[in-house]
Design a protein around this motif. Structure first.
Motif, short mmCIF file in Angstrom:
data_model
loop_
_atom_site.label_atom_id
_atom_site.label_comp_id
_atom_site.label_asym_id
_atom_site.label_seq_id
_atom_site.Cartn_x
_atom_site.Cartn_y
_atom_site.Cartn_z
N PRO A 88 -4.53 7.66 -26.12
CA PRO A 88 -4.70 8.06 -24.72
C PRO A 88 -4.56 6.88 -23.76
O PRO A 88 -4.92 5.74 -24.08
CB PRO A 88 -6.14 8.61 -24.70
CG PRO A 88 -6.43 9.00 -26.10
CD PRO A 88 -5.67 8.02 -26.95
N LEU A 89 -4.03 7.18 -22.58
CA LEU A 89 -3.81 6.16 -21.57
C LEU A 89 -5.08 5.36 -21.28
O LEU A 89 -5.03 4.13 -21.18
CB LEU A 89 -3.29 6.81 -20.27
CG LEU A 89 -3.14 5.89 -19.06
CD1 LEU A 89 -2.13 4.78 -19.33
CD2 LEU A 89 -2.76 6.69 -17.82
N GLU A 90 -6.22 6.04 -21.18
CA GLU A 90 -7.46 5.33 -20.82
C GLU A 90 -7.85 4.32 -21.89
O GLU A 90 -8.41 3.27 -21.60
CB GLU A 90 -8.60 6.31 -20.53
CG GLU A 90 -8.96 7.28 -21.63
CD GLU A 90 -8.16 8.58 -21.61
OE1 GLU A 90 -8.59 9.53 -22.30
OE2 GLU A 90 -7.12 8.65 -20.93
N VAL A 91 -7.54 4.63 -23.16
CA VAL A 91 -7.83 3.70 -24.25
C VAL A 91 -6.90 2.50 -24.16
O VAL A 91 -7.33 1.34 -24.27
CB VAL A 91 -7.70 4.39 -25.63
CG1 VAL A 91 -7.85 3.38 -26.76
CG2 VAL A 91 -8.74 5.50 -25.76
N CYS A 92 -5.61 2.76 -23.96
CA CYS A 92 -4.63 1.67 -23.83
C CYS A 92 -4.98 0.77 -22.64
O CYS A 92 -4.93 -0.46 -22.74
CB CYS A 92 -3.21 2.24 -23.62
SG CYS A 92 -2.58 3.17 -25.03
N GLU A 93 -5.37 1.42 -21.55
CA GLU A 93 -5.70 0.66 -20.34
C GLU A 93 -6.98 -0.15 -20.53
O GLU A 93 -7.11 -1.26 -20.00
CB GLU A 93 -5.83 1.61 -19.16
CG GLU A 93 -5.78 0.93 -17.82
CD GLU A 93 -5.58 1.88 -16.65
OE1 GLU A 93 -5.57 1.38 -15.51
OE2 GLU A 93 -5.43 3.09 -16.86
N SER A 94 -7.92 0.36 -21.30
CA SER A 94 -9.17 -0.38 -21.53
C SER A 94 -8.92 -1.62 -22.40
O SER A 94 -9.61 -2.61 -22.28
CB SER A 94 -10.22 0.52 -22.18
OG SER A 94 -9.88 0.81 -23.52
#
Length: 196
Positions: free
Chosen positions: A130-136
């Motif tokens: 998920p994008l939020e995981v990659c971004e974190s």
């Protein structure tokens, strides 16, 4: 192109593969920046190497620093980046190697171009994070720059990632550990790369 006539050499792709005792293949990891593509590529190469296979990794940043340093990040340049990488993979296949490619590859159209160049020696692995995981994770600080408007055409922020329609393998990093993923990939490809 009419004056370009390829020379036919006596040592063929089949002979090179036989010498290495393996069948060449391209294992292409696609997914968002920070999804774990390079980590999985590295782990897969280590496992293949330990089993005696001849491999080579192609990675987005490494290609951009050399072969494709003349390309930008507009859509046409990104398409050309992927096309060139597929052609390099084709040369490596001809040499008898197992190629592990780790590139975002956000467009389905580009994935079909890769397939048209590599044929049935192309294995598509979607690293679904998920994008939020990659971004974190943002290990390179690129998402922060993209959010601040310092990077344009950044996949996941200002450029869409088209979910692969029919990947050969779908790796969901939230529910599967890296070692488990590598075991599954290795099991999937073992029959395709083993000469015996």
């Amino acid at each position: 192109m009419g004056n370009v006539i390829p020379h036919k050499y006596e040592i063929t792709a089949v002979k090179r593969a036989l010498l290495k005792n393996q069948k060449p293949l391209v294992v292409w990891f696609s997914g968002l920046s920070g999804s774990g593509k390079s980590t999985l590529a590295n782990l897969l190469e280590k496992k293949l190497f330990a089993e005696g296979f001849h491999t080579y990794i192609l990675d987005g940043d490494n290609i951009r620093l050399g072969l494709n340093k003349d390309l930008g990040f507009d859509q046409d340049s990104r398409n050309e980046n992927i096309r060139r990488i597929a052609e390099v993979c084709k040369l490596f296949l001809d040499s008898g190697l197992i190629v592990i490619a780790a590139f975002i590859t956000p467009k389905e159209k580009d994935r079909r171009i890769i397939e048209s160049i590599l044929g049935d020696q192309y294995l598509e692995v979607f690293v679904d994070t998920p994008l939020e995981v990659c971004e974190s994770r943002d290990v390179k600080g690129l998402y922060k720059k993209a959010r601040n408007g310092e990077i344009s055409n950044f996949t996941g922020i200002s450029c869409d990632f088209e979910i692969p329609l029919n990947p050969d393998l779908h790796i969901k990093t939230e529910s599967e550990g890296a070692e488990e993923s590598i075991g599954r990939i290795f099991q999937y490809i073992h029959g395709r790369i083993n000469e015996n």
